[in-house]
Write a protein that holds these residues in place. Structure first.
Motif, short mmCIF file in Angstrom:
data_model
loop_
_atom_site.label_atom_id
_atom_site.label_comp_id
_atom_site.label_asym_id
_atom_site.label_seq_id
_atom_site.Cartn_x
_atom_site.Cartn_y
_atom_site.Cartn_z
N LEU A 183 -11.96 -42.19 -28.28
CA LEU A 183 -10.54 -41.75 -28.82
C LEU A 183 -10.87 -40.31 -29.68
O LEU A 183 -10.02 -39.76 -30.09
N MET A 184 -12.04 -40.70 -30.86
CA MET A 184 -11.87 -39.43 -31.35
C MET A 184 -12.27 -38.23 -30.38
O MET A 184 -12.18 -37.01 -31.28
N ALA A 185 -13.45 -38.66 -29.51
CA ALA A 185 -13.45 -37.06 -28.65
C ALA A 185 -12.23 -36.15 -28.27
O ALA A 185 -12.15 -35.09 -28.30
N TYR A 186 -11.01 -37.59 -27.63
CA TYR A 186 -9.81 -37.52 -27.36
C TYR A 186 -8.86 -36.34 -28.24
O TYR A 186 -8.11 -35.56 -27.34
N VAL A 187 -9.39 -36.70 -29.42
CA VAL A 187 -8.03 -36.32 -30.70
C VAL A 187 -8.78 -35.10 -30.78
O VAL A 187 -8.05 -33.79 -30.45
N CYS A 188 -10.24 -35.17 -30.65
CA CYS A 188 -10.86 -33.16 -30.91
C CYS A 188 -10.21 -32.51 -29.61
O CYS A 188 -10.14 -31.14 -30.32
N LEU A 189 -10.35 -33.32 -28.14
CA LEU A 189 -10.27 -31.98 -27.08
C LEU A 189 -8.68 -31.62 -27.10
O LEU A 189 -8.11 -30.67 -26.86
N ARG A 190 -7.93 -32.85 -27.65
CA ARG A 190 -6.10 -32.59 -27.73
C ARG A 190 -5.46 -31.58 -28.99
O ARG A 190 -4.83 -30.67 -28.87
N ALA A 191 -6.94 -31.41 -29.98
CA ALA A 191 -6.60 -30.22 -31.34
C ALA A 191 -7.04 -29.19 -30.61
O ALA A 191 -6.28 -28.05 -30.71
N ILE A 192 -8.05 -29.25 -29.61
CA ILE A 192 -8.25 -27.81 -29.78
C ILE A 192 -7.55 -27.00 -27.90
O ILE A 192 -7.04 -25.95 -27.99
N TRP A 193 -7.29 -28.25 -27.47
CA TRP A 193 -6.43 -28.45 -26.32
C TRP A 193 -5.45 -28.94 -25.77
O TRP A 193 -5.32 -30.02 -25.27
N PRO A 194 -4.30 -28.59 -27.01
CA PRO A 194 -3.15 -29.41 -26.92
C PRO A 194 -2.71 -29.89 -24.91
O PRO A 194 -2.05 -31.09 -24.54
N SER A 195 -2.96 -28.92 -24.48
CA SER A 195 -2.34 -28.98 -23.01
C SER A 195 -2.90 -30.28 -22.25
O SER A 195 -2.63 -30.59 -20.57
N ILE A 196 -4.11 -31.38 -22.82
CA ILE A 196 -5.34 -31.84 -21.89
C ILE A 196 -3.84 -32.98 -21.68
O ILE A 196 -4.11 -33.98 -20.12
N ASP A 197 -2.92 -33.58 -22.27
CA ASP A 197 -1.93 -34.15 -22.55
C ASP A 197 -0.72 -33.78 -21.49
O ASP A 197 0.34 -34.95 -20.59
N ASN A 198 -0.70 -32.84 -20.75
CA ASN A 198 -0.34 -32.47 -19.74
C ASN A 198 -1.41 -32.74 -18.15
O ASN A 198 -0.10 -33.02 -16.97
N ILE A 199 -2.40 -33.17 -18.20
CA ILE A 199 -2.73 -33.69 -17.10
C ILE A 199 -2.28 -35.40 -16.70
O ILE A 199 -1.89 -35.98 -17.56
N LYS A 200 -1.84 -35.54 -15.24
CA LYS A 200 -1.23 -36.54 -14.64
C LYS A 200 -2.07 -37.54 -14.83
O LYS A 200 -2.91 -37.49 -14.14
N ASN A 201 -1.61 -39.17 -15.82
CA ASN A 201 -1.47 -40.43 -15.75
C ASN A 201 -2.19 -41.26 -14.98
O ASN A 201 -0.79 -41.20 -13.25
N THR A 202 -2.91 -41.18 -13.85
CA THR A 202 -3.11 -42.17 -12.62
C THR A 202 -3.57 -43.38 -13.68
O THR A 202 -3.48 -44.91 -12.30
N ILE A 203 -3.44 -44.14 -14.15
CA ILE A 203 -4.45 -45.26 -14.88
C ILE A 203 -3.38 -45.98 -15.33
O ILE A 203 -2.41 -45.48 -16.10
N PRO A 204 -3.00 -47.11 -14.69
CA PRO A 204 -1.95 -48.34 -15.32
C PRO A 204 -2.38 -48.60 -17.16
O PRO A 204 -3.48 -48.15 -17.55
N SER A 205 -0.54 -48.41 -17.00
CA SER A 205 -1.03 -48.97 -18.83
C SER A 205 -1.36 -50.53 -19.15
O SER A 205 -2.06 -50.01 -20.21
N SER A 206 -1.23 -51.28 -17.95
CA SER A 206 -2.05 -52.28 -18.61
C SER A 206 -3.26 -52.22 -19.00
O SER A 206 -4.29 -53.07 -19.17
#
Length: 554
Positions: free
Chosen positions: A138-161
């Motif tokens: 999760l911390m690695a994701y936070v770092c990636l998101r801060a450096i490349w905010p567009s990472i959240d634009n990747i289509k999520n194919t994983i169920p929310s459950s």
């Protein structure tokens, strides 16, 4: 097949005896050359265990039980104090007799009986390795998101459950890849990793707490620290306070059962006593940092963000300019580094030590660490941390099985064995070992463990699966599991060995002093050095001395 099995053996130098079914270099007692951990290393060890993401959010989890801030602070402080005292007691066999936890359990359980204990701890190591890896991810994701905010634009194919998204899973994979090389560190450089992890974790939490409190504005703290928070009824408040203490102690259970693995590397026994006793304070300080940070940011972000990853994401979303994103990266990186340090020392090293003790001919600590890390991938750790209630349950529930192990080993070392251990008998099969008991199993420990664990299982089941209904008394007994789970088997172990003593052990403990047992240990290590002193490629002084004597006799 014989040739294949030989190739799979733990590496050893040519013309040296191969590792056996009982011994390799990682399993044998630690010789003087490898006793390199001083008191600063042990303070750093427990600071690393303290200043991590899980402990940072523990305080907010206690508030979810209905406690107010000062009740949570006091109960967590008491829990950390009791946990530190227990850590010191459990570490003594390692400090004085230089043996790891899986070897120390043979004292109380017998060689074959100890396998049950070791398998339980392997499960714990694998589960926590996965959980801490996910936290680091999760911390690695936070770092990636801060450096490349567009990472959240990747289509999520994983169920929310599942409790995660595809970008978060990418962060998890990145963290795991970065973490993997640290699995190859030996105990000597490992102490420097705990220095870095402890300092990085402390600074990250301190700065985040100061920032949150200094910038909270005129609105002040949120409802977390409000004195008019609805109070629990008297009896319910008492049981929730007990549960808070139990959960706090349970949060370091993994470290408690693992402490001998590091205590055996102490330069002197005193190096690991008072320094570990002081380990209660960093853990409690991290709880305070977390609670204050969440209270100071609650009004700003509209909710109690008990996950530090969620908090840093909210910081970036509130003001996504380059300065804020840079600050988020610098806040997340120390947390990620602390998670690596915690995972290596607290989970993979312990799991590797356990596996090496079971199959020393084919597994050393390094191979066991790799296996622990890979198995940690398959337990779905993202689900375990999907909410505060589940998080509390994961930390607390397994105590009902582990705490009796601690009660049994402490009773054996201090009362039954009178602090005298015949270490050489821990590494041999058959009745010539005073710890062989009946077919390698001590039935007294089985009875004590069962009586210590069984009363708490109904409460354990309803905690893990709330749909299961149990009597209120069973839940209350579960809240006491950190105490009763230790004291019941502790007392039963002493009683059963008084009523049904082991004659060979009684004769040994009555025949000399602790100093004589420690001298026997050093002589045994010198003899082993001839066989295993060259495993690292460098002969120890003891091995060279004995080899010279042997050449002179020839």
């Amino acid at each position: 097949m014989s040739s294949l099995l030989r190739k799979l053996e733990v590496p050893h130098p040519e013309n040296m005896p191969r590792p056996t079914a009982l011994l390799n270099h990682d399993v044998k007692p630690i010789e003087k050359e490898r006793r390199v951990w001083g008191w600063p290393a042990f303070i750093a060890l427990w600071s690393t265990v303290a200043f991590n993401m899980s402990n940072f959010q523990l305080g907010s989890s206690m508030l979810a039980l209905g406690l107010n801030w000062w009740q949570a602070f006091l109960t967590m402080l008491f829990g950390h104090l009791l946990g530190a005292v227990l850590i010191v007691f459990v570490s003594v066999p390692g400090l004085y007799y230089r043996i790891s936890f899986p070897v120390a359990t043979r004292i109380a359980w017998g060689y074959c009986g100890s396998i049950f204990v070791v398998l339980n701890r392997i499960v714990l190591s694998i589960v926590w390795c996965g959980v801490q890896s996910w936290q680091g991810g999760l911390m690695a994701y936070v770092c990636l998101r801060a450096i490349w905010p567009s990472i959240d634009n990747i289509k999520n194919t994983i169920p929310s459950s599942t409790g995660m998204t595809l970008p978060q899973f990418i962060g998890f994979i990145v963290f795991f890849i970065i973490q993997f090389p640290f699995l190859f560190l030996s105990p000597r450089p490992l102490k420097y990793l705990v220095y870095v992890g402890s300092v990085g974790g402390f600074l990250a939490q301190l700065v985040l707490c100061i920032w949150a409190c200094a910038t909270m504005g005129s609105g002040g703290f949120g409802s977390v620290l409000q004195p008019n928070k609805a109070a629990l009824p008297g009896s319910q408040l008492g049981w929730m306070c007990v549960y808070s203490i139990t959960a706090t102690m349970s949060s370091i259970t993994s470290g408690t059962v693992s402490v001998c693995d590091y205590a055996r590397f102490a330069k002197q026994p005193s190096s690991g006593i008072w320094s570990q006793l002081l380990g209660f304070f960093p853990g409690w300080l991290s709880n305070v940092f977390g609670t204050l940070t969440i209270a100071a940011t609650q009004r700003r972000y509209g909710s109690e963000l008990w996950s530090v990853a969620s908090l840093l994401i909210a910081v970036q979303d509130a003001n996504p300019d380059s300065k804020t994103r840079t600050a988020v990266v610098f806040a997340a990186l120390p947390f990620a580094l602390s998670q690596i340090s915690l995972n290596i020392i607290g989970n993979t090293f312990s799991g590797g030590t356990d596996m090496a003790s079971l199959v020393p001919k084919y597994i050393n600590i390094r191979r066991g660490q790799i296996a622990t890390a890979l198995l940690g991938l398959v337990i779905n750790p993202w689900y375990l941390l999907s909410g505060a209630v589940i998080f509390i349950s994961v930390m607390s529930a397994y105590t009902v099985f582990l705490q009796p192990f601690l009660g049994i080993i402490v009773a054996h070392y201090f009362i039954v064995q009178k602090c005298r251990i015949k270490v050489s008998d821990l590494y041999c099969f058959g009745s010539r070992s005073i710890y062989w008991y009946t077919a390698g199993v001590n039935w007294r420990s089985i009875v004590a463990w069962t009586c210590g664990a069984a009363p708490h299982i109904p409460g354990f089941l309803t905690t893990v699966r709330p749909s299961i209904q149990v009597p209120l008394g069973a839940s209350h007994l579960y809240y006491l599991s950190s105490f009763t789970g230790f004291l019941i088997p502790f007392a039963l172990t002493i009683i059963l060995h008084l009523v049904f003593p082991v004659a060979s052990q009684t004769a040994y403990t009555s025949s000399g002093t602790m100093d004589q047992s420690i001298q026997e240990l050093e002589d045994y290590i010198d003899r082993l050095d001839v066989d295993f002193g060259l495993i690292q490629g460098v002969a120890s002084p003891a091995a060279e001395k004995l080899e010279d004597a042997f050449d002179g006799e020839k």
